[in-house]
Design an enzyme around this catalytic site. Structure first.
Site, short mmCIF file in Angstrom:
data_model
loop_
_atom_site.label_atom_id
_atom_site.label_comp_id
_atom_site.label_asym_id
_atom_site.label_seq_id
_atom_site.Cartn_x
_atom_site.Cartn_y
_atom_site.Cartn_z
N GLY A 48 0.99 -1.25 0.10
CA GLY A 48 -0.18 -0.14 0.15
C GLY A 48 0.78 1.25 0.02
CG MET A 74 -1.71 -7.99 -6.28
SD MET A 74 -0.89 -7.20 -7.71
CE MET A 74 -0.16 -8.73 -8.22
CB ILE A 131 -8.37 -9.58 -13.39
CG1 ILE A 131 -6.64 -9.62 -13.72
CG2 ILE A 131 -8.92 -9.21 -14.71
CD1 ILE A 131 -6.21 -10.46 -14.80
CG ASN A 189 -4.28 -0.41 -12.48
OD1 ASN A 189 -3.94 -1.00 -11.15
ND2 ASN A 189 -3.60 -1.33 -13.29
CG HIS A 235 1.02 -1.67 -15.88
ND1 HIS A 235 0.67 -2.94 -15.48
CD2 HIS A 235 2.26 -1.79 -16.70
CE1 HIS A 235 1.34 -3.72 -15.96
NE2 HIS A 235 2.17 -2.92 -17.02
CB SER A 264 1.09 3.67 -17.37
OG SER A 264 2.13 3.43 -18.36
CB VAL A 308 -5.54 -6.89 -18.53
CG1 VAL A 308 -4.55 -6.65 -17.64
CG2 VAL A 308 -6.62 -7.85 -17.81
CG ASP A 309 -2.35 -3.72 -17.59
OD1 ASP A 309 -2.82 -3.08 -16.64
OD2 ASP A 309 -1.53 -4.82 -17.66
#
Ligand code: GRF
Length: 199
Positions: A16, A94, A96, A111, A113, A145, A153-154
């Protein structure tokens, strides 16, 4: 409760440190967001301690207690209803999220990344796997990013990126440390941009 601020729910699974960066940013009265809720899917996540210390409501919803993703996400969704959440910030979360869940929050989930998307993103590209792939590809730079979450995803639109050099004798650990320091700057920056409607 500040009605004029963006109300965040921060989803975590571990340390965190990005949550901490948001907590610290929100301490500035001029910062246009506040954290309404922290959610962890991991019982032992240190981020839960960080939330407690900052006197932010924190809830642990252990995904292992549910037989499938949609049961888990229904509980998530029900929990969120009790808080005035305008934006969900995934910060080292963690799990999806399914298309169903993401579509309930259109343009309301972001999010972080640890790479310069669209490079080094997608399923399986998380944590140290990302940094190892960057090193193996011989990249001269990496970075982070902050992006909108869409079901793929991403692949959602990028809001903020910050680059770092990859140095000749970098290990996964040294590169990860350089990148995460930039996430701690980029995440509050992205939240501010959204709150100020500059995205
Ligand atoms: C960050 O590098 C994030 O990009 C990745 O996991 C890490 C989370 O770190 N998905 P923390 O829990 O915020 O310290």
């Amino acid at each position: 409760m500040s009605a004029d601020k963006l109300n965040l729910a921060v989803f975590i699974s571990g340390n965190g440190s990005n949550l901490q960066a948001l907590i610290d940013a929100c301490k500035d009265p001029a910062f246009p967001a506040r954290i309404a809720l922290v959610v962890s899917n991991q019982p032992g996540a240190y981020g839960l301690e960080r939330a407690k210390k900052a006197e932010i409501p924190a809830i642990m919803i252990d995904h292992k207690n549910y037989t499938n993703r949609s049961e888990f996400e229904n509980v998530l969704q029900d929990t969120l209803k009790d808080y005035p959440v305008n934006l969900i910030c995934l910060a080292g979360f963690m799990r999806i999220l399914s298309a169903d869940f993401v579509n309930r929050w259109p343009n309301k989930i972001i999010n972080t990344h640890p790479a310069l998307l669209p490079k080094f993103g997608g399923k399986g590209m998380y944590g140290e796997h990302v940094h190892r792939a960057v090193l193996e590809a011989g990249e001269l730079q990496s970075g982070c990013s902050i992006h909108y979450v869409i079901p793929e995803v991403d692949q959602g639109p990028v809001i903020v990126q910050r680059a770092v050099p990859v140095i000749a004798d970098d290990s996964v650990e040294t590169l990860a440390a350089r990148v995460i320091a930039q996430e701690h700057i980029a995440y509050p920056e992205a939240v501010r941009m959204i709150a100020e409607k500059r995205v």
